[in-house]
Design a protein around this motif. Structure first.
Motif, PDB file in Angstrom:
ATOM      1  N   SER A 179       6.828   4.177  -7.497  1.00  0.00           N
ATOM      2  CA  SER A 179       7.851   5.201  -6.513  1.00  0.00           C
ATOM      3  C   SER A 179       7.278   5.115  -5.264  1.00  0.00           C
ATOM      4  CB  SER A 179       7.667   6.467  -7.218  1.00  0.00           C
ATOM      5  OG  SER A 179       6.031   6.733  -6.853  1.00  0.00           O
ATOM      6  N   ASN A 180       8.648   5.186  -4.109  1.00  0.00           N
ATOM      7  CA  ASN A 180       8.165   5.132  -2.900  1.00  0.00           C
ATOM      8  C   ASN A 180       6.484   5.795  -2.713  1.00  0.00           C
ATOM      9  OD1 ASN A 180       8.748   6.310   0.038  1.00  0.00           O
ATOM     10  ND2 ASN A 180      10.419   4.610  -0.358  1.00  0.00           N
ATOM     11  N   PRO A 181       5.963   4.863  -1.113  1.00  0.00           N
ATOM     12  CA  PRO A 181       4.783   5.360  -0.927  1.00  0.00           C
ATOM     13  C   PRO A 181       5.293   6.921  -0.584  1.00  0.00           C
ATOM     14  CG  PRO A 181       4.969   3.661   0.019  1.00  0.00           C
ATOM     15  CD  PRO A 181       6.635   4.212  -0.333  1.00  0.00           C
ATOM     16  N   LEU A 223      11.120  10.943   2.151  1.00  0.00           N
ATOM     17  CA  LEU A 223      11.620   9.793   2.535  1.00  0.00           C
ATOM     18  C   LEU A 223      11.556   9.499   4.045  1.00  0.00           C
ATOM     19  CD1 LEU A 223      13.885   8.115   0.096  1.00  0.00           C
ATOM     20  CD2 LEU A 223      12.251   7.571   0.410  1.00  0.00           C
ATOM     21  N   ALA A 224      10.650   8.279   5.033  1.00  0.00           N
ATOM     22  CA  ALA A 224      11.116   8.442   6.712  1.00  0.00           C
ATOM     23  C   ALA A 224      12.700   9.013   7.092  1.00  0.00           C
ATOM     24  CB  ALA A 224      10.647   7.550   7.113  1.00  0.00           C
ATOM     25  N   GLY A 225      14.073   8.053   6.275  1.00  0.00           N
ATOM     26  CA  GLY A 225      15.136   7.979   6.894  1.00  0.00           C
ATOM     27  C   GLY A 225      15.928   7.864   5.359  1.00  0.00           C
ATOM     28  N   ALA A 226      17.072   8.423   5.613  1.00  0.00           N
ATOM     29  CA  ALA A 226      18.106   7.971   4.293  1.00  0.00           C
ATOM     30  C   ALA A 226      18.958   6.587   4.157  1.00  0.00           C
ATOM     31  CB  ALA A 226      19.137   9.079   4.173  1.00  0.00           C
ATOM     32  N   PRO A 266       0.675  -1.613   0.353  1.00  0.00           N
ATOM     33  CA  PRO A 266      -0.402   0.146   0.161  1.00  0.00           C
ATOM     34  C   PRO A 266       0.750   1.151  -0.240  1.00  0.00           C
ATOM     35  CG  PRO A 266      -0.342  -1.453   1.860  1.00  0.00           C
ATOM     36  CD  PRO A 266       0.875  -1.961   1.203  1.00  0.00           C
ATOM     37  N   GLY A 267       0.647   2.562  -0.815  1.00  0.00           N
ATOM     38  CA  GLY A 267       1.269   3.556  -0.838  1.00  0.00           C
ATOM     39  C   GLY A 267       2.304   3.383  -2.124  1.00  0.00           C
TER      40      GLY A 267
END
Length: 125
Positions: free
Chosen positions: A42-44, A49-52, A26-27
């Protein structure tokens, strides 16, 4: 078309048979090729991004009949330690994606222009 209960997405090309992506997360945003025979996922978080983490998958290419063609980790596009931070996230792409030639074009925050083909080839332009 997403079917949450069945845990899959169905892609219906303009011409040709429908195909599915099983194990849907999902997302993830679906960006189909004009002919519908491949999609870029592509990323939700969109451009955030929440982190790298360098090995974090930010893009995937799937092709009919549901084959994973390519996985693009963050580290192949940018140095994760140099990405712009917001209060709680990291900006990894500027703007959006658009179809160009035989793939998706996009720009990273450092001004690099990228091209990801439907076959999974990644290059700077």
């Amino acid at each position: 078309m997403a079917d949450i209960a069945a845990n899959r997405v169905t892609i219906r090309p303009v011409d040709g048979p429908a195909w599915q992506i099983d194990g849907w997360q999902p997302g993830w945003a679906v960006h189909p090729a004009p002919d519908g025979r491949a999609v870029m996922l592509s990323n939700p978080g969109g451009n955030l991004l929440a982190g790298a983490a360098p090995d974090l998958t930010v893009l995937r290419i799937m092709e009919a009949p549901g084959v994973l063609r390519a996985v693009v980790p963050l580290s192949s596009l940018a140095n994760p330690t140099r990405l712009q931070r917001t209060a709680s996230q990291v900006v990894w792409i500027s703007g959006g994606y658009h179809w160009q030639d035989d793939g998706w074009a996009f720009t990273t925050p450092d001004g690099q222009n990228w091209h990801l083909t439907a076959e999974g080839g990644l290059s700077r332009r």
